[in-house]
Design a protein around this motif. Structure first.
Motif, PDB file in Angstrom:
ATOM      1  N   GLU A 238       0.828  -1.208   0.000  1.00 15.64           N
ATOM      2  CA  GLU A 238       0.000   0.000   0.000  1.00 15.64           C
ATOM      3  C   GLU A 238       0.863   1.261   0.000  1.00 15.64           C
ATOM      4  O   GLU A 238       0.566   2.228  -0.703  1.00 15.64           O
ATOM      5  CB  GLU A 238      -0.943  -0.010   1.200  1.00 15.64           C
ATOM      6  N   LEU A 239       1.943   1.257   0.777  1.00 14.99           N
ATOM      7  CA  LEU A 239       2.826   2.415   0.830  1.00 14.99           C
ATOM      8  C   LEU A 239       3.497   2.662  -0.519  1.00 14.99           C
ATOM      9  O   LEU A 239       3.552   3.797  -1.004  1.00 14.99           O
ATOM     10  CB  LEU A 239       3.881   2.230   1.929  1.00 14.99           C
ATOM     11  N   TRP A 240       4.024   1.603  -1.134  1.00 16.52           N
ATOM     12  CA  TRP A 240       4.697   1.749  -2.425  1.00 16.52           C
ATOM     13  C   TRP A 240       3.707   2.093  -3.540  1.00 16.52           C
ATOM     14  O   TRP A 240       4.031   2.889  -4.432  1.00 16.52           O
ATOM     15  CB  TRP A 240       5.478   0.489  -2.777  1.00 16.52           C
ATOM     16  N   ARG A 241       2.527   1.515  -3.501  1.00 17.96           N
ATOM     17  CA  ARG A 241       1.539   1.757  -4.558  1.00 17.96           C
ATOM     18  C   ARG A 241       1.225   3.250  -4.693  1.00 17.96           C
ATOM     19  O   ARG A 241       0.988   3.754  -5.788  1.00 17.96           O
ATOM     20  CB  ARG A 241       0.256   0.971  -4.278  1.00 17.96           C
ATOM     21  N   ALA A 242       1.244   3.966  -3.592  1.00 19.06           N
ATOM     22  CA  ALA A 242       0.922   5.391  -3.608  1.00 19.06           C
ATOM     23  C   ALA A 242       2.004   6.240  -4.270  1.00 19.06           C
ATOM     24  O   ALA A 242       1.720   7.333  -4.749  1.00 19.06           O
ATOM     25  CB  ALA A 242       0.692   5.880  -2.180  1.00 19.06           C
ATOM     26  N   ILE A 243       3.246   5.724  -4.329  1.00 22.27           N
ATOM     27  CA  ILE A 243       4.352   6.571  -4.784  1.00 22.27           C
ATOM     28  C   ILE A 243       5.164   6.018  -5.942  1.00 22.27           C
ATOM     29  O   ILE A 243       5.991   6.741  -6.507  1.00 22.27           O
ATOM     30  CB  ILE A 243       5.325   6.864  -3.618  1.00 22.27           C
ATOM     31  N   ALA A 244       4.956   4.746  -6.299  1.00 20.09           N
ATOM     32  CA  ALA A 244       5.844   4.143  -7.290  1.00 20.09           C
ATOM     33  C   ALA A 244       5.135   3.081  -8.125  1.00 20.09           C
ATOM     34  O   ALA A 244       4.113   2.533  -7.724  1.00 20.09           O
ATOM     35  CB  ALA A 244       7.051   3.508  -6.589  1.00 20.09           C
ATOM     36  N   ASP A 245       5.733   2.820  -9.265  1.00 20.63           N
ATOM     37  CA  ASP A 245       5.378   1.658 -10.074  1.00 20.63           C
ATOM     38  C   ASP A 245       6.507   0.654  -9.892  1.00 20.63           C
ATOM     39  O   ASP A 245       7.642   1.037  -9.576  1.00 20.63           O
ATOM     40  CB  ASP A 245       5.262   2.065 -11.551  1.00 20.63           C
ATOM     41  N   TRP A 246       6.212  -0.632 -10.079  1.00 20.92           N
ATOM     42  CA  TRP A 246       7.274  -1.611  -9.903  1.00 20.92           C
ATOM     43  C   TRP A 246       7.116  -2.793 -10.828  1.00 20.92           C
ATOM     44  O   TRP A 246       6.053  -3.017 -11.401  1.00 20.92           O
ATOM     45  CB  TRP A 246       7.405  -2.057  -8.454  1.00 20.92           C
ATOM     46  N   VAL A 247       8.221  -3.520 -10.942  1.00 17.09           N
ATOM     47  CA  VAL A 247       8.242  -4.761 -11.713  1.00 17.09           C
ATOM     48  C   VAL A 247       8.730  -5.875 -10.792  1.00 17.09           C
ATOM     49  O   VAL A 247       9.524  -5.648  -9.886  1.00 17.09           O
ATOM     50  CB  VAL A 247       9.138  -4.660 -12.971  1.00 17.09           C
ATOM     51  N   VAL A 248       8.208  -7.062 -11.037  1.00 18.13           N
ATOM     52  CA  VAL A 248       8.510  -8.214 -10.192  1.00 18.13           C
ATOM     53  C   VAL A 248       8.940  -9.382 -11.063  1.00 18.13           C
ATOM     54  O   VAL A 248       8.377  -9.603 -12.136  1.00 18.13           O
ATOM     55  CB  VAL A 248       7.260  -8.641  -9.381  1.00 18.13           C
ATOM     56  N   VAL A 249       9.918 -10.123 -10.589  1.00 11.98           N
ATOM     57  CA  VAL A 249      10.298 -11.397 -11.194  1.00 11.98           C
ATOM     58  C   VAL A 249      10.421 -12.395 -10.055  1.00 11.98           C
ATOM     59  O   VAL A 249      11.192 -12.189  -9.124  1.00 11.98           O
ATOM     60  CB  VAL A 249      11.640 -11.309 -11.951  1.00 11.98           C
ATOM     61  N   ASP A 250       9.623 -13.454 -10.098  1.00 15.08           N
ATOM     62  CA  ASP A 250       9.748 -14.558  -9.145  1.00 15.08           C
ATOM     63  C   ASP A 250      10.452 -15.689  -9.877  1.00 15.08           C
ATOM     64  O   ASP A 250       9.990 -16.127 -10.929  1.00 15.08           O
ATOM     65  CB  ASP A 250       8.373 -15.028  -8.672  1.00 15.08           C
TER      66      ASP A 250
END
Length: 98
Positions: A77-89
């Motif tokens: 929730e904190l990151w969603r408000a300020i950033a976009d991100w990419v994930v690799v599992d």
């Protein structure tokens, strides 16, 4: 995982500092984390993201528990408000890595 701030957000923004602190503290609250590395970008390149993390887990079940853990959900929730991100599992073949 790589995070890139949304327009107008920088490390001087309290929200960025709060998201970073929450992320750094995940291992203290989430027992399924085996290893946790995270940090701010130190390169001065336009293509660079602002924050990165690598989390190690014993197996996919541990990842599944992590994803719904309340401390992780708060961080999202904190990151969603300020950033976009990419994930690799991805899985590491420990035998092949020897």
């Amino acid at each position: 995982m790589l995070f890139k701030f949304k327009d107008g957000v920088s490390w001087s923004d309290f929200r960025a500092q709060e998201a970073e602190a929450a992320t750094r503290q995940h291992p203290q609250h989430i027992p399924d984390i085996v290893n946790w590395q995270c940090g701010r970008n130190v390169a001065d390149r336009l293509v660079a993201h602002d924050f990165a993390l690598i989390g190690d887990f014993a197996d996919r079940d541990a990842v599944a528990r992590y994803l719904v853990h309340p401390d992780h959900v708060r961080g999202v929730e904190l990151w969603r408000a300020i950033a976009d991100w990419v994930v690799v599992d991805f899985e590491v073949d420990l035998e092949a890595a020897k």
